[in-house]
Scaffold this motif. Sequence first.
Motif, PDB file in Angstrom:
ATOM      1  N   LEU A  97      29.044  22.096  47.405  1.00  0.00           N
ATOM      2  CA  LEU A  97      29.460  23.438  47.068  1.00  0.00           C
ATOM      3  C   LEU A  97      30.700  23.762  48.168  1.00  0.00           C
ATOM      4  CD1 LEU A  97      28.764  26.136  45.684  1.00  0.00           C
ATOM      5  CD2 LEU A  97      27.459  26.797  47.792  1.00  0.00           C
ATOM      6  N   LYS A  98      31.771  24.223  47.630  1.00  0.00           N
ATOM      7  CA  LYS A  98      32.910  24.720  48.409  1.00  0.00           C
ATOM      8  C   LYS A  98      32.807  26.290  49.063  1.00  0.00           C
ATOM      9  CE  LYS A  98      35.408  21.129  47.868  1.00  0.00           C
ATOM     10  NZ  LYS A  98      35.861  20.356  49.036  1.00  0.00           N
ATOM     11  N   THR A  99      32.823  26.750  50.063  1.00  0.00           N
ATOM     12  CA  THR A  99      32.695  28.171  50.605  1.00  0.00           C
ATOM     13  C   THR A  99      33.539  28.201  51.725  1.00  0.00           C
ATOM     14  OG1 THR A  99      30.989  29.601  51.252  1.00  0.00           O
ATOM     15  CG2 THR A  99      30.587  27.382  51.947  1.00  0.00           C
ATOM     16  N   LYS A 100      33.743  29.471  52.151  1.00  0.00           N
ATOM     17  CA  LYS A 100      34.206  29.815  53.512  1.00  0.00           C
ATOM     18  C   LYS A 100      33.064  29.918  54.437  1.00  0.00           C
ATOM     19  CE  LYS A 100      38.676  31.040  52.690  1.00  0.00           C
ATOM     20  NZ  LYS A 100      39.867  30.939  53.747  1.00  0.00           N
ATOM     21  N   LEU A 101      33.269  29.884  55.697  1.00  0.00           N
ATOM     22  CA  LEU A 101      32.095  29.557  56.644  1.00  0.00           C
ATOM     23  C   LEU A 101      31.907  30.902  57.330  1.00  0.00           C
ATOM     24  CD1 LEU A 101      32.586  26.094  58.164  1.00  0.00           C
ATOM     25  CD2 LEU A 101      30.975  27.054  56.513  1.00  0.00           C
ATOM     26  N   ASP A 102      32.782  31.877  57.020  1.00  0.00           N
ATOM     27  CA  ASP A 102      32.938  33.425  57.657  1.00  0.00           C
ATOM     28  C   ASP A 102      32.113  34.308  56.880  1.00  0.00           C
ATOM     29  OD1 ASP A 102      34.620  33.709  55.630  1.00  0.00           O
ATOM     30  OD2 ASP A 102      36.329  34.495  56.865  1.00  0.00           O
ATOM     31  N   ILE A 103      31.180  33.963  55.868  1.00  0.00           N
ATOM     32  CA  ILE A 103      30.263  34.841  55.082  1.00  0.00           C
ATOM     33  C   ILE A 103      28.922  34.490  55.675  1.00  0.00           C
ATOM     34  CG2 ILE A 103      32.044  34.459  53.078  1.00  0.00           C
ATOM     35  CD1 ILE A 103      29.778  32.720  52.008  1.00  0.00           C
ATOM     36  N   THR A 104      28.237  35.525  55.298  1.00  0.00           N
ATOM     37  CA  THR A 104      26.776  35.447  55.590  1.00  0.00           C
ATOM     38  C   THR A 104      26.016  34.539  54.838  1.00  0.00           C
ATOM     39  OG1 THR A 104      25.837  37.371  54.082  1.00  0.00           O
ATOM     40  CG2 THR A 104      26.726  38.002  56.284  1.00  0.00           C
ATOM     41  N   ALA A 105      24.572  34.126  55.406  1.00  0.00           N
ATOM     42  CA  ALA A 105      23.835  33.139  54.645  1.00  0.00           C
ATOM     43  C   ALA A 105      23.483  34.019  53.315  1.00  0.00           C
ATOM     44  CB  ALA A 105      22.624  32.823  55.563  1.00  0.00           C
ATOM     45  N   GLN A 106      23.165  35.220  53.402  1.00  0.00           N
ATOM     46  CA  GLN A 106      22.801  36.071  52.376  1.00  0.00           C
ATOM     47  C   GLN A 106      23.772  35.841  51.299  1.00  0.00           C
ATOM     48  OE1 GLN A 106      20.003  37.882  51.651  1.00  0.00           O
ATOM     49  NE2 GLN A 106      20.606  37.784  49.787  1.00  0.00           N
ATOM     50  N   GLU A 107      25.194  35.693  51.720  1.00  0.00           N
ATOM     51  CA  GLU A 107      26.349  35.717  50.551  1.00  0.00           C
ATOM     52  C   GLU A 107      25.975  34.507  49.917  1.00  0.00           C
ATOM     53  OE1 GLU A 107      29.739  38.559  51.981  1.00  0.00           O
ATOM     54  OE2 GLU A 107      29.104  37.202  53.602  1.00  0.00           O
ATOM     55  N   LEU A 108      25.901  33.484  50.893  1.00  0.00           N
ATOM     56  CA  LEU A 108      25.821  32.112  50.422  1.00  0.00           C
ATOM     57  C   LEU A 108      24.825  31.721  49.466  1.00  0.00           C
ATOM     58  CD1 LEU A 108      26.908  28.858  50.383  1.00  0.00           C
ATOM     59  CD2 LEU A 108      25.388  28.636  52.352  1.00  0.00           C
ATOM     60  N   LYS A 109      23.667  32.364  49.796  1.00  0.00           N
ATOM     61  CA  LYS A 109      22.549  32.361  48.849  1.00  0.00           C
ATOM     62  C   LYS A 109      22.734  32.943  47.509  1.00  0.00           C
ATOM     63  CE  LYS A 109      17.681  33.127  49.331  1.00  0.00           C
ATOM     64  NZ  LYS A 109      16.729  33.907  50.190  1.00  0.00           N
ATOM     65  N   LYS A 110      23.394  34.027  47.432  1.00  0.00           N
ATOM     66  CA  LYS A 110      23.767  34.691  46.299  1.00  0.00           C
ATOM     67  C   LYS A 110      24.659  33.705  45.344  1.00  0.00           C
ATOM     68  CE  LYS A 110      26.035  38.798  44.040  1.00  0.00           C
ATOM     69  NZ  LYS A 110      26.949  39.896  44.449  1.00  0.00           N
ATOM     70  N   GLN A 111      25.643  33.103  45.924  1.00  0.00           N
ATOM     71  CA  GLN A 111      26.668  32.035  45.334  1.00  0.00           C
ATOM     72  C   GLN A 111      25.772  30.784  44.654  1.00  0.00           C
ATOM     73  OE1 GLN A 111      29.764  30.654  47.822  1.00  0.00           O
ATOM     74  NE2 GLN A 111      30.069  29.195  46.336  1.00  0.00           N
ATOM     75  N   ILE A 112      24.696  30.392  45.613  1.00  0.00           N
ATOM     76  CA  ILE A 112      23.955  29.247  45.046  1.00  0.00           C
ATOM     77  C   ILE A 112      23.053  29.818  43.917  1.00  0.00           C
ATOM     78  CG2 ILE A 112      22.116  27.893  45.630  1.00  0.00           C
ATOM     79  CD1 ILE A 112      23.158  27.759  48.678  1.00  0.00           C
ATOM     80  N   SER A 113      22.487  31.028  44.080  1.00  0.00           N
ATOM     81  CA  SER A 113      21.517  31.311  43.020  1.00  0.00           C
ATOM     82  C   SER A 113      22.451  31.635  41.499  1.00  0.00           C
ATOM     83  CB  SER A 113      21.085  32.983  43.501  1.00  0.00           C
ATOM     84  OG  SER A 113      20.523  33.371  42.372  1.00  0.00           O
ATOM     85  N   GLU A 114      23.534  32.091  41.647  1.00  0.00           N
ATOM     86  CA  GLU A 114      24.815  32.107  40.447  1.00  0.00           C
ATOM     87  C   GLU A 114      25.044  30.797  40.055  1.00  0.00           C
ATOM     88  OE1 GLU A 114      27.703  34.497  41.948  1.00  0.00           O
ATOM     89  OE2 GLU A 114      26.789  36.528  41.908  1.00  0.00           O
ATOM     90  N   GLU A 115      25.310  29.916  40.755  1.00  0.00           N
ATOM     91  CA  GLU A 115      25.711  28.600  40.269  1.00  0.00           C
ATOM     92  C   GLU A 115      24.509  27.614  39.742  1.00  0.00           C
ATOM     93  OE1 GLU A 115      28.784  26.115  41.890  1.00  0.00           O
ATOM     94  OE2 GLU A 115      29.800  27.914  43.112  1.00  0.00           O
ATOM     95  N   TYR A 116      23.300  27.636  40.288  1.00  0.00           N
ATOM     96  CA  TYR A 116      22.251  26.778  40.119  1.00  0.00           C
ATOM     97  C   TYR A 116      21.217  27.263  39.416  1.00  0.00           C
ATOM     98  CZ  TYR A 116      25.681  24.034  42.615  1.00  0.00           C
ATOM     99  OH  TYR A 116      26.594  23.274  43.298  1.00  0.00           O
ATOM    100  N   GLY A 117      21.022  28.908  39.495  1.00  0.00           N
ATOM    101  CA  GLY A 117      20.004  29.417  39.031  1.00  0.00           C
ATOM    102  C   GLY A 117      18.573  29.265  39.621  1.00  0.00           C
ATOM    103  N   PHE A 118      18.664  29.203  40.949  1.00  0.00           N
ATOM    104  CA  PHE A 118      17.462  29.561  41.632  1.00  0.00           C
ATOM    105  C   PHE A 118      17.310  30.980  42.106  1.00  0.00           C
ATOM    106  CE2 PHE A 118      18.656  25.004  42.811  1.00  0.00           C
ATOM    107  CZ  PHE A 118      17.640  24.240  42.081  1.00  0.00           C
ATOM    108  N   THR A 119      16.217  31.452  42.217  1.00  0.00           N
ATOM    109  CA  THR A 119      15.851  32.847  42.393  1.00  0.00           C
ATOM    110  C   THR A 119      15.578  32.873  43.834  1.00  0.00           C
ATOM    111  OG1 THR A 119      15.552  33.366  40.211  1.00  0.00           O
ATOM    112  CG2 THR A 119      15.086  35.178  41.717  1.00  0.00           C
ATOM    113  N   HIS A 120      14.292  32.535  44.181  1.00  0.00           N
ATOM    114  CA  HIS A 120      13.799  32.677  45.491  1.00  0.00           C
ATOM    115  C   HIS A 120      13.643  31.192  46.268  1.00  0.00           C
ATOM    116  CE1 HIS A 120      12.485  36.726  44.061  1.00  0.00           C
ATOM    117  NE2 HIS A 120      11.898  35.903  43.174  1.00  0.00           N
TER     118      HIS A 120
END
Length: 551
Positions: A97-120
């Motif tokens: 996964l490509k991402t900036k590192l100056d974002i929060t873990a919550q923002e990364l979590k949202k990105q993963i959720s949108e791309e791969y469909g995991f919720t919790h």
Amino acid sequence: MEEKHMQSVLIALLRQDHVQLWTEPFISDQQKIRELAQKYVSATEFSLEEVIFTLESIRADTSRKDEGNKQFKETAVASLELHLPRTAENNRSRVHLKTKLDITAQELKKQISEEYGFTHFNLILSGKKLALGRRLDEQNVKNNSKMMVLKVSSQQEKSEMLEEEEKKRRQDEGVQRTQKGFQILSERDGSEDPVSTPFLEIADQKGNPLQIPDSERKALILAMGFHEKGRALLKKRNHSAALCHLLQADEQFNKCNSALLKTVDNYAVLQLDVVWCFQALQQLDCLNDARQRLERAEECFKRCYGEQQSRLQQIKGHTGGEDVLFLRLYLLQSLLAYHDGKKNQAFNKLRNVEELLGQLCLDPEKMLQLMTLGFSEQEARLGLRACRGDVEAAERLISQRKKEKKELKEREREKRRCRLQDINTLVELGFSKRDAARALHQTRGDVDKAYTVLLDGAEAQSSDGQTKLDQCEMMLMLMMLCVFIHDSNVVCVCAASAWSRLDEDLVNEVLEDIPRHEEDYLDLTLDEEKELLLQIRSSLEKQSSSPPDRS
């Protein structure tokens, strides 16, 4: 673990043969990969299909990392390797996964959720769950970091979030309380009321005070205080909290004179304790740091103890007790060698461990003999190990130590009596009790010099040459620095010392973690070491039927 081991073995073989899979002819000619795989099958315990798959994986990873490093350098966009849970819709276990590192873990979590469909789910890095409100780069997430996506239920996610926040709060508070408590004690220099105010000073293993420059003394007390707290948490197998304190100790030790750290074994023991936490927390991404720490520990032990522990024998008269440190060192070295794919080296280190374990495991009957004489379990264990199982020698050694401690306590009591008498003499001459005590401390108890200091209104300071001489003399006599508690049975008296209730609580709290026995750091039951030894041996024995590696 097995997948990582397979990759480590093949990477070691590739380096040995100077093979670069990301160059021609391996990029365009699949047959060359297959030929290389057939060669390595005979040198490993793996099947041809496993070797081909792993070589392809290594080649793809290297090429991807090269591209990712270039992109990160140009755009600050990092590439993260995510290990996903398998689902009916998604059979991929590893994605990038490509991402900036100056974002929060919550923002990364949202990105993963949108791309791969995991919720919790939780994000796990090096065995630790990422805090959602903190930035990735603040939590040691880097370009090419490997991260686990761990599915949880909705309720579990909420509960874990609250639990993690509370755990982090308690852990941070614990570190802060430890630091504050030892800061208070490091600033107490014995110039307060010598009868009612406990303070700490640096001493050798027999409790004899050592003259150390004030700035270094404070850093040492903080370092050793954090270390003792970390060791107390290690004994409770609270490795996460222990690691926080041990890393704080490491930071404080690094503020001290480098010559001092190279001459005493405290720093080496700390490095072992840090790496022990790494393995207990299964932080395999810390292997490089662990390797460097073990190298520093081994070098320091050699300098402190001498060849064949000759210097240790000369100073202490015995060497058996320190064998527990070498057992843990060899055990951790065996673990790192295994993960590096160096099977022979791992076996050799493990044999050293087993040999030492045979010497250090004590006869229960001998332990009972000594305990029947009135010695504690700790005294019996340390005495027998120091004397390599000789009961009579152990009895003499323990008795001698008790005699020395009693004499030290009597000398300390007399020293305090004389000190109080000197303070009263200066008070009668018109000086305040506090100023008189401070002047005596600065002049090492010389009343005439203290009187001159008080008259001049200046502080007496030792010359640089004398300070260096004191340090040299100290280094020659030291093996293990100890934090020595003066009159440890005295309860903090607020009226006499003008401490706040918070100060009193903090001081009493940190004093509880300072062991009363000067060799407490050598008193290992070896239960955890036996557990790890069995794990490593089991992993190595699975490969015992394969041809030896070339490490």
